[in-house]
Design an enzyme around this catalytic site. Structure first.
Site, short mmCIF file in Angstrom:
data_model
loop_
_atom_site.label_atom_id
_atom_site.label_comp_id
_atom_site.label_asym_id
_atom_site.label_seq_id
_atom_site.Cartn_x
_atom_site.Cartn_y
_atom_site.Cartn_z
N CYS A 1 0.82 -1.23 0.00
CA CYS A 1 0.00 0.00 0.00
C CYS A 1 0.85 1.27 0.00
CB CYS A 1 -0.96 0.00 1.18
SG CYS A 1 -2.00 -1.46 1.22
N HIS B 1 -3.01 7.06 2.54
CA HIS B 1 -3.53 5.81 1.98
C HIS B 1 -4.93 5.56 2.56
CE1 HIS B 1 -4.16 1.73 1.01
NE2 HIS B 1 -3.84 1.24 2.18
N ASN C 1 -10.25 -0.13 0.32
CA ASN C 1 -8.80 0.00 0.31
C ASN C 1 -8.26 -0.61 -1.00
OD1 ASN C 1 -6.05 -0.45 0.62
ND2 ASN C 1 -6.19 -1.13 2.74
N1 COA Z 1 -18.74 -8.28 9.74
C1 COA Z 1 -19.25 -8.51 10.95
N2 COA Z 1 -18.48 -8.86 12.01
C2 COA Z 1 -17.16 -9.00 11.80
C3 COA Z 1 -16.57 -8.79 10.55
C4 COA Z 1 -17.42 -8.42 9.49
N3 COA Z 1 -16.96 -8.18 8.25
N4 COA Z 1 -15.25 -9.00 10.66
C5 COA Z 1 -14.99 -9.32 11.93
N5 COA Z 1 -16.15 -9.32 12.63
C6 COA Z 1 -16.35 -9.60 14.05
C7 COA Z 1 -15.23 -10.46 14.61
O1 COA Z 1 -15.49 -11.83 14.35
C8 COA Z 1 -15.29 -10.12 16.07
O2 COA Z 1 -16.36 -10.82 16.66
P1 COA Z 1 -16.20 -11.47 18.13
O3 COA Z 1 -15.95 -10.30 19.04
O4 COA Z 1 -17.51 -12.13 18.31
O5 COA Z 1 -15.04 -12.40 18.01
C9 COA Z 1 -15.68 -8.64 16.09
O6 COA Z 1 -16.24 -8.39 14.78
C10 COA Z 1 -14.52 -7.70 16.32
O7 COA Z 1 -13.45 -8.10 15.51
P2 COA Z 1 -12.07 -7.36 15.57
O8 COA Z 1 -11.15 -7.98 14.55
O9 COA Z 1 -11.61 -7.26 16.97
O10 COA Z 1 -12.50 -5.91 15.06
P3 COA Z 1 -11.71 -4.57 15.10
O11 COA Z 1 -12.49 -3.58 15.87
O12 COA Z 1 -10.26 -4.72 15.37
O13 COA Z 1 -11.81 -4.12 13.55
C11 COA Z 1 -10.60 -4.04 11.51
C12 COA Z 1 -11.22 -4.91 12.57
C13 COA Z 1 -9.97 -4.94 10.47
C14 COA Z 1 -11.70 -3.21 10.87
C15 COA Z 1 -9.55 -3.10 12.17
O14 COA Z 1 -8.66 -3.84 12.95
C16 COA Z 1 -8.79 -2.34 11.14
O15 COA Z 1 -9.34 -1.56 10.40
N6 COA Z 1 -7.44 -2.53 11.08
C17 COA Z 1 -6.62 -1.91 10.06
C18 COA Z 1 -6.63 -2.80 8.86
C19 COA Z 1 -6.10 -2.13 7.66
O16 COA Z 1 -6.38 -0.98 7.40
N7 COA Z 1 -5.32 -2.87 6.87
C20 COA Z 1 -4.74 -2.43 5.65
C21 COA Z 1 -3.61 -1.54 5.90
S1 COA Z 1 -2.78 -1.21 4.44
#
Ligand code: COA
Length: 320
Positions: free
Chosen positions: A112, A248, A278
């Site tokens: 990215c 980004h 993204n």
């Molecule tokens: N829809 C519904 N629920 C979902 C889901 C989806 N698409 N994806 C995950 N969940 C659930 C999980 O299973 C979890 O459930 P649980 O609590 O029952 O286990 C809950 O949502 C929370 O998951 P978690 O992974 O802790 O969420 P989070 O608040 O950390 O958010 C991201 C996840 C990926 C959105 C966040 O970590 C993020 O944006 N990170 C940066 C990623 C990024 O930008 N990457 C590219 C960089 S170049």
């Protein structure tokens, strides 16, 4: 010494638009979860387009804006990690598609951050006088390397391409860039190459994007402000002097957190991940292309910053 000026910007996104609601019909997810955590509502998925075709379309649009004939292009850099071919490079396929027959052509993989890395590399060729111009393209068909069984990653990404033309000039352009990598932390975000069957052993590689979302989130919020401050200090530019910050487009919460941490108004941050998701290396040039279409860039000072797998991160200060 010459300065590399951005003389044309273009982008292309595939025909198929897929909303969060569309995804909720395919997997256990919903618009509320995706939008509230990421700011994403739609993304485009390339069904009939290859990643090099998208790159070529974006490049032709940028060349048209610059008024530059493909035959006169000296250098093509494509930032990507999701092309159809391991070899040749996507840049060679773009060279063929647009007829840029004399261009040195190669790909650059910084995930990215690839577009920002590409700008830095092309800038060096132009500053030294080796080349008069360069096409820097970010193009990704991430849909073909996503794990569609993993709802926590596949909902975040989209396909698309963006391109800029850099030309040697005397007044405005790329002022400075800083780019870094933390290879030690590569396991936060990676995709292996496709496995193969040999007579000797069978590769077990999974060609899917793997991500520890929370680690990537923390990394971006910590490292992006550091490099923005670094490039501003190095060039004696205050944050008040910067008209726009174009980060980004991974997650709106990352952008808001960075704006808050740096005490900069969120209004100075261009945000469009709601429409595209993204798109990795394509996200910054797509944003710049939209801004250019809205006449937001003329005479403006802009900081672009990328972050992603590697882990890589980098930024460029640009005077339009
Ligand atoms: N829809 C519904 N629920 C979902 C889901 C989806 N698409 N994806 C995950 N969940 C659930 C999980 O299973 C979890 O459930 P649980 O609590 O029952 O286990 C809950 O949502 C929370 O998951 P978690 O992974 O802790 O969420 P989070 O608040 O950390 O958010 C991201 C996840 C990926 C959105 C966040 O970590 C993020 O944006 N990170 C940066 C990623 C990024 O930008 N990457 C590219 C960089 S170049």
């Amino acid at each position: 010494m010459k300065i590399a000026k951005i003389s044309g910007i273009g982008h292309y996104v595939p025909e198929l638009k897929v909303s969060n609601n569309d995804l909720s019909k395919l997997m256990d997810t919903n618009d509320e979860w995706i939008y509230s955590r990421t700011g994403i509502r739609n993304r485009y998925i390339a069904v009939s387009e290859t990643s090099y075709e998208m790159a070529g379309f974006a490049a032709l649009r940028a060349l048209e804006k610059a008024g530059l004939d493909p035959i006169d292009v000296d250098l093509i850099i494509v930032a990507t990690f999701s092309g159809e071919y391991a070899t040749p490079s996507m840049a060679c396929l773009v060279q063929k598609a647009i007829g840029a027959v004399k261009a040195m052509s190669f790909d650059l993989n910084a995930a990215c951050s690839g577009f920002v890395y590409g700008i830095d590399v092309a800038d060096q060729f132009i500053k030294t006088g080796k080349y008069k111009n360069a096409l820097v393209i970010g193009s990704e068909k991430l849909s073909q390397i996503l794990d569609w069984e993993d709802r926590s990653t596949c909902v975040l990404f989209g396909d698309g391409a963006g391109a800029v033309v850099l030309e040697a000039g005397d007044d405005v352009g790329i002022i400075d860039s800083v780019n870094y990598a933390i290879g030690e932390a590569y396991e936060c975000l990676y995709a292996k190459n496709v496995g193969n069957k040999t007579p000797f052993y069978e590769e077990q590689n999974e060609h899917k994007l793997m991500m520890n979302g929370q680690d990537v989130f923390q990394f971006a919020c910590k490292k992006v402000p550091e490099i923005l401050y670094e490039v501003m200090e190095k060039n004696q530019v205050n944050q008040e002097d910067v008209d726009y910050f174009v980060l980004h487009q991974a997650n709106v919460r990352i952008v808001t957190k960075i704006a808050k941490r740096m005490k900069i108004s969120i209004d100075k941050f261009y945000v469009n991940m709601e429409a595209y998701g993204n798109t990795s290396a394509a996200s910054i040039p797509i944003a710049l292309s939209e801004m250019s279409e809205k006449n937001m860039l003329i005479g403006k000072k802009v900081l672009i910053a990328g972050f992603g797998a590697g882990l890589t991160y980098g930024c460029s200060l640009i005077q339009f």
